[in-house]
Every structure is written in structure tokens, then in C-alpha cells.
Scaffold this motif. Structure first.
Motif, PDB file in Angstrom:
ATOM      1  N   PRO A 128      -4.840  64.178  -4.583  1.00 24.65           N
ATOM      2  CA  PRO A 128      -5.171  63.953  -3.162  1.00 24.65           C
ATOM      3  C   PRO A 128      -5.514  62.508  -2.843  1.00 24.65           C
ATOM      4  O   PRO A 128      -5.609  62.141  -1.671  1.00 24.65           O
ATOM      5  CB  PRO A 128      -6.377  64.867  -2.943  1.00 24.65           C
ATOM      6  N   SER A 129      -5.744  61.699  -3.865  1.00 20.16           N
ATOM      7  CA  SER A 129      -6.096  60.303  -3.613  1.00 20.16           C
ATOM      8  C   SER A 129      -4.876  59.417  -3.405  1.00 20.16           C
ATOM      9  O   SER A 129      -5.008  58.265  -3.006  1.00 20.16           O
ATOM     10  CB  SER A 129      -6.933  59.752  -4.773  1.00 20.16           C
ATOM     11  N   LEU A 130      -3.684  59.932  -3.676  1.00 20.04           N
ATOM     12  CA  LEU A 130      -2.471  59.138  -3.519  1.00 20.04           C
ATOM     13  C   LEU A 130      -2.250  58.755  -2.055  1.00 20.04           C
ATOM     14  O   LEU A 130      -2.566  59.529  -1.144  1.00 20.04           O
ATOM     15  CB  LEU A 130      -1.256  59.920  -4.004  1.00 20.04           C
ATOM     16  N   PRO A 131      -1.690  57.584  -1.799  1.00 18.56           N
ATOM     17  CA  PRO A 131      -1.339  57.228  -0.422  1.00 18.56           C
ATOM     18  C   PRO A 131      -0.431  58.270   0.228  1.00 18.56           C
ATOM     19  O   PRO A 131      -0.583  58.571   1.416  1.00 18.56           O
ATOM     20  CB  PRO A 131      -0.614  55.882  -0.583  1.00 18.56           C
ATOM     21  N   SER A 132       0.490  58.845  -0.536  1.00 17.59           N
ATOM     22  CA  SER A 132       1.402  59.839   0.032  1.00 17.59           C
ATOM     23  C   SER A 132       0.655  61.075   0.513  1.00 17.59           C
ATOM     24  O   SER A 132       1.056  61.706   1.504  1.00 17.59           O
ATOM     25  CB  SER A 132       2.468  60.242  -0.994  1.00 17.59           C
ATOM     26  N   LYS A 152       0.260  65.978  12.968  1.00 14.15           N
ATOM     27  CA  LYS A 152       1.033  65.482  14.112  1.00 14.15           C
ATOM     28  C   LYS A 152       0.524  64.140  14.622  1.00 14.15           C
ATOM     29  O   LYS A 152       0.752  63.774  15.781  1.00 14.15           O
ATOM     30  CB  LYS A 152       1.012  66.498  15.271  1.00 14.15           C
ATOM     31  N   GLU A 153      -0.176  63.399  13.742  1.00 13.92           N
ATOM     32  CA  GLU A 153      -0.641  62.067  14.141  1.00 13.92           C
ATOM     33  C   GLU A 153       0.519  61.076  14.166  1.00 13.92           C
ATOM     34  O   GLU A 153       0.485  60.089  14.908  1.00 13.92           O
ATOM     35  CB  GLU A 153      -1.719  61.578  13.168  1.00 13.92           C
ATOM     36  N   ILE A 154       1.519  61.312  13.335  1.00 11.29           N
ATOM     37  CA  ILE A 154       2.691  60.443  13.255  1.00 11.29           C
ATOM     38  C   ILE A 154       3.944  61.306  13.208  1.00 11.29           C
ATOM     39  O   ILE A 154       3.876  62.512  12.949  1.00 11.29           O
ATOM     40  CB  ILE A 154       2.640  59.519  12.015  1.00 11.29           C
ATOM     41  N   GLN A 155       5.090  60.663  13.444  1.00 14.01           N
ATOM     42  CA  GLN A 155       6.366  61.371  13.395  1.00 14.01           C
ATOM     43  C   GLN A 155       6.990  61.229  12.010  1.00 14.01           C
ATOM     44  O   GLN A 155       6.745  60.247  11.312  1.00 14.01           O
ATOM     45  CB  GLN A 155       7.326  60.811  14.443  1.00 14.01           C
ATOM     46  N   GLU A 156       7.798  62.211  11.648  1.00  9.37           N
ATOM     47  CA  GLU A 156       8.490  62.133  10.358  1.00  9.37           C
ATOM     48  C   GLU A 156       9.528  61.024  10.398  1.00  9.37           C
ATOM     49  O   GLU A 156      10.261  60.866  11.377  1.00  9.37           O
ATOM     50  CB  GLU A 156       9.158  63.472  10.044  1.00  9.37           C
ATOM     51  N   ASP A 157       9.558  60.232   9.338  1.00  4.88           N
ATOM     52  CA  ASP A 157      10.462  59.089   9.262  1.00  4.88           C
ATOM     53  C   ASP A 157      10.876  58.910   7.803  1.00  4.88           C
ATOM     54  O   ASP A 157      10.040  58.610   6.950  1.00  4.88           O
ATOM     55  CB  ASP A 157       9.760  57.831   9.784  1.00  4.88           C
ATOM     56  N   PHE A 190       1.152  62.355   4.253  1.00  3.44           N
ATOM     57  CA  PHE A 190       1.639  63.678   4.629  1.00  3.44           C
ATOM     58  C   PHE A 190       0.577  64.475   5.386  1.00  3.44           C
ATOM     59  O   PHE A 190       0.906  65.360   6.173  1.00  3.44           O
ATOM     60  CB  PHE A 190       2.116  64.429   3.390  1.00  3.44           C
ATOM     61  N   GLU A 191      -0.677  64.143   5.171  1.00  2.00           N
ATOM     62  CA  GLU A 191      -1.734  64.763   5.964  1.00  2.00           C
ATOM     63  C   GLU A 191      -1.619  64.338   7.422  1.00  2.00           C
ATOM     64  O   GLU A 191      -1.790  65.151   8.342  1.00  2.00           O
ATOM     65  CB  GLU A 191      -3.105  64.376   5.399  1.00  2.00           C
ATOM     66  N   MET A 200       0.538  50.188   4.946  1.00  6.68           N
ATOM     67  CA  MET A 200      -0.317  49.356   4.100  1.00  6.68           C
ATOM     68  C   MET A 200      -1.773  49.767   4.227  1.00  6.68           C
ATOM     69  O   MET A 200      -2.512  49.786   3.234  1.00  6.68           O
ATOM     70  CB  MET A 200      -0.154  47.880   4.470  1.00  6.68           C
ATOM     71  N   ASP A 201      -2.200  50.117   5.435  1.00 10.37           N
ATOM     72  CA  ASP A 201      -3.590  50.538   5.633  1.00 10.37           C
ATOM     73  C   ASP A 201      -3.883  51.848   4.908  1.00 10.37           C
ATOM     74  O   ASP A 201      -4.982  52.034   4.374  1.00 10.37           O
ATOM     75  CB  ASP A 201      -3.892  50.676   7.124  1.00 10.37           C
ATOM     76  N   ILE A 202      -2.928  52.764   4.889  1.00 15.94           N
ATOM     77  CA  ILE A 202      -3.095  54.013   4.131  1.00 15.94           C
ATOM     78  C   ILE A 202      -3.282  53.693   2.657  1.00 15.94           C
ATOM     79  O   ILE A 202      -4.150  54.247   1.983  1.00 15.94           O
ATOM     80  CB  ILE A 202      -1.884  54.943   4.346  1.00 15.94           C
TER      81      ILE A 202
END
Length: 467
Positions: free
Chosen positions: A50-54, A64-69, A58-59, A124-126
Motif C-alpha cells: 500500500p505504500s507504493l506510489p501506484s 474518481k478524483e482523477i480520470q484514467e489515463d 489507483f486509490e 511526482m507529488d504522489i
């Protein structure tokens, strides 16, 4: 006893270096491993971590905070690799026995480039938030270089007092940086200043040698940094250094998510106005409403910045109502704008003209100002002569002549106009290619600064602004 005998011989023998090396070579493999710090790198993915940036990425997708890209999906995988590779990493500290240790390859960083608004900074912030080390720094590249120049100046003053005949201020500056941080995340990596260009190779060669890991975002690929710049041939070796220590990835979705978010919210949260009677009335109402939340009166204010007094004619508590001339037609720079961000939570800028390459100095200051306000979550209200999409004009500039400022710069650097660099000087300073990239970023950021999400996340009071 055998080890003690070796040490005794080492003390007495002239060839101490060889004896000490023989001593450690005769240690068992297990003993040698115990002496070495544990620094192992991994490139395998662990999707369940759970600590991974990914995981954080994906959270955001699931919420729905961001769109899939798909382009962002690829970047987050690369950031996972960097994260795993540095998870147990720390730069090796120098010691008496450092020469005995095999030089270990440090993990590579990542350089992400792409068009404005594509999510580079968010990615980068993630990554930055995922990293647990306390020795990390997330900084706008312009601010970092501003700090570097200040440190170089301080080192030079100290060395001058010591009357050193020859000195290089770069190593002590690099050592000072790594004493505080070894993971640096740069936002908006760009090179437009010749002073920066001339020291970047030496500075970053030293930083990378000391073990610094860099993750950066930029609008340009490394090979296009400082394109057509003055004396660019001296800058080119830095590009090789950067690509040696950082993998390069393109985030080329060609979608400006900031504009999409702003347009999705419609006009109900606009903090940008085209100048006319009705909108001037709205601006006055916004200022009045903001002032009602402050424990102060409307008054002029003098701010001391690096020993200079800068006067603003209309402030109230943490509200600054200013004009384009006050902020961008005076000799102000990054340090001034950063100080403004420390004092005010809302900035109103009136009478912004249509900007073009002829107004190069004012345009650069405006870009730097918006970057500072955006990075520090400062509320922005703007009144302009033109609509936002027409704020910057890329009209051609005719009859180009060197300004006094750039003639002085050439004199300081001992460059003559006829030494072959004149064409490059004109290309970089007056065609405005770098500015066009920066203009797009500025418009994109102002778009995001109009959203209610941005407007309400800063340190000011929660209020409802309608446009």
C-alpha cells in the motif's frame, strides 16, 4: 591474534595501505558483509504494497478524483521502480575506510516531460508523499537555483575573508545540500538563465557523486533544455550527466486536465475577469468581502525583502490588491514573490495587459509570480485587458536590439557580440521559445486556480466567490 598481528604490522610498516587492505581481504565473507551497510535495490513490483506510489494513484482513480489515463499508468510504474530502489537506500558516508569499500551503483532517478496540464506534477507529488525518508525535498526548480546562487555568494564571501587565492564554491554548496537532503523532486525543470546554465554540470556532477537521487518534471525533453541558449555548447555536457543518473520518460497524453476541471465547474467559481465596468464592480466586491474576514484596515504596506523595502499601496491583513505594474513592472524576482506568498493568502492583480515577447521582462516576472502563487496555494483574482486564452501573444518581434541588461550580462561573462554567440543570444532571448512553453503552463495554472477545489484548499477563510 592473527588479526592483531596484522594491525601491529600495519602500524609499524611503511606500506600501511597495503597491509590494511590485506587484513580486510583475509576476513571471511560473512565478516565483511557485517561491516558493510545494507543497501540493496529492487526492481520487482509488489502490487500489494500500500505504500507504493501506484497504490495511492489507483486509490485516486477509484475515488474518481482523477480520470484514467494509460500514459499516467506507465509513469506510475516507473515511479514504483524508483520508490523500491531507494526504499532502503542512503548515500554512503565518507570514513577512514571508505577507500576499501567497493563503489556501489546508486539508484537512478526519473525525468518526466510532457505538455502542460498532463499530470506530471501530480504524479511526482504522489511519489514524493509515498517516500518515507525525512531527507527529501520537493521544490520548484527556479527556487532551488535561487537558493544555490545565494549559497554560492555566501561561500565566496567566506573564502574571500580567508584570502584564498583560488577556490571552487560548488563542492561546499553541494555538501551543504546533501547534509539536509539526498532525494530532490524538482517541479518545472527548465533552464532559461545563463548563470544557471553555466553551473549546472558542475553542481549536479558533484551532487550525483555524493549520492543525490533526482525526480523531475519538465515541459521539455533533456535534449531540448536551454535550446538555442547563449553559449549552449558549455551546457551540453550537463544533459549527458542528467541522462546518466535519471531515466527519461514522456507523459504525452496531450490533455490539459486543469482546463477540463475548470471548464467542468463552469463560471460559478471564476476568479479571473476581463476588464469592464461590471467585472470591476465584482472585483471591488470580492476585495470588500475578503477584507471583512481580516482583523485590519485597508492601508499601504512596506515589505522588507532581502534588505530592500517594497511598497504596496493597497493591503488588508493577508489580502493584497495590487496592479500588474506594481508586481511585474518593477525589479522584482522569485525571492520577492516567495515573500509575498508568506505574508498573503489572497492576491488580486488588476490591469494585466496582453503579454508578448516584446514585454519579455514583464512576462517572465508574471510567469514567475504565478508559479510562486500556485506552488504555495495562494488565492488568485485577476483583472485583464483580454480573455485568458488571449493573455499571451506570440507575435513576431522585429528590429531586435540587445537591451542594456543583456549587454551588461555579456560584459560580465566576457562575451563579445561578434564571437559567434550573437545569433544564439538573439535566438534565445528574443524568439521566446522558452516563454511559449511557460505561457502555456501559466494559462493552465490560472485555469486550475479558478476551481473551487483550489480556492478552498489554501490557508485563507472559506468563502464563496462567484464570477
Amino acid at each position: 591474534m592473527k588479526i592483531l598481528s596484522y594491525f601491529t604490522r600495519a602500524v609499524c610498516c611503511d606500506n600501511n595501505h597495503c597491509i590494511i587492505r590485506q587484513l580486510f581481504c583475509n576476513f571471511s565473507t560473512q565478516s565483511w558483509i557485517l561491516l558493510r551497510p545494507k543497501r540493496s535495490f529492487s526492481t520487482a513490483h509488489n502490487a500489494s504494497d500500500p505504500s507504493l506510489p501506484s497504490s495511492k494513484y489507483f486509490e485516486k482513480l477509484s475515488n474518481k478524483e482523477i480520470q484514467e489515463d494509460k500514459h499516467q499508468d506507465e509513469i506510475v510504474k516507473l515511479l514504483d521502480n524508483v520508490y523500491l530502489n531507494i526504499k532502503s537506500y542512503a548515500p554512503e558516508t565518507k570514513s577512514f575506510f571508505s577507500f576499501l569499500k567497493e563503489k556501489r551503483k546508486q539508484p537512478k532517478g526519473l525525468y518526466i516531460y510532457g505538455a502542460v496540464g498532463g499530470g506530471k506534477t501530480m504524479m511526482m507529488d504522489i511519489f514524493y508523499e509515498s517516500c518515507e525518508t525525512e531527507q527529501k525535498q520537493r521544490v520548484h526548480f527556479n527556487k532551488f537555483m535561487l537558493d544555490v546562487h545565494a549559497k554560492i555568494h555566501e561561500v565566496k564571501k567566506i573564502l574571500a575573508r580567508d584570502k584564498a587565492k583560488s577556490y571552487d564554491p560548488i563542492p561546499p554548496v553541494a555538501n551543504d545540500i546533501i547534509s539536509k537532503t539526498w532525494l530532490i523532486c524538482f517541479d518545472e525543470f527548465q533552464v532559461t538563465d545563463i548563470a544557471d546554465a553555466m553551473i549546472l554540470k558542475r553542481l549536479f556532477t558533484e551532487l550525483f557523486h555524493l549520492g543525490v537521487v533526482v525526480v523531475a518534471t519538465s515541459n521539455r525533453p533533456p535534449d531540448d533544455l536551454y535550446k538555442n541558449g547563449l553559449q549552449r555548447s558549455n551546457f551540453l555536457p550537463f544533459i549527458d550527466v542528467l541522462k546518466t543518473y535519471c531515466d527519461v520518460a514522456s507523459l504525452s497524453s496531450n490533455i490539459d486536465y486543469r482546463s477540463i476541471k475548470s471548464n467542468a465547474e463552469g463560471s460559478s467559481t471564476k476568479t479571473y475577469f476581463v476588464r469592464n465596468f461590471a467585472n470591476e464592480k465584482k472585483l471591488h466586491g470580492i476585495f470588500k468581502m475578503l477584507c471583512s474576514q481580516e482583523n485590519d484596515i485597508v492601508r499601504p504596506r512596506i515589505i522588507t525583502i532581502l534588505g530592500r523595502n517594497v511598497t504596496f499601496t493597497k493591503t488588508c491583513g493577508q489580502i493584497l490588491e495590487s496592479t500588474f505594474d506594481e508586481l511585474c513592472n518593477r525589479d522584482l524576482g522569485s525571492s520577492d514573490y516567495l515573500q509575498i506568498c508568506q505574508i498573503f493568502h489572497t492576491v488580486i492583480i488588476r490591469n494585466v495587459p496582453q503579454l508578448n515577447i516584446k514585454l519579455r521582462s514583464q512576462s517572465r516576472r508574471f510567469i514567475t509570480l504565478i508559479d510562486a502563487l500556485y506552488d504555495n496555494n495562494i488565492r488568485l483574482v485577476v483583472s485583464s485587458d483580454v480573455s485568458l486564452d488571449k493573455l499571451f501573444s506570440n507575435e513576431a518581434v522585429e528590429d531586435v536590439h540587445h537591451s542594456d541588461e543583456h549587454r551588461m550580462l555579456m560584459d560580465d561573462l566576457n562575451i563579445k557580440a561578434n564571437d559567434g554567440t550573437d545569433a544564439n543570444l538573439k535566438a534565445n532571448i528574443f524568439t521566446g521559445e522558452e516563454e511559449l512553453f511557460a505561457f502555456d503552463r501559466t494559462i493552465s495554472r490560472i485555469n486550475e486556480m479558478q476551481t473551487s477545489e483550489y480556492w478552498n484548499k489554501n490557508r485563507g477563510p472559506e468563502i464563496n466567490i462567484t464570477g
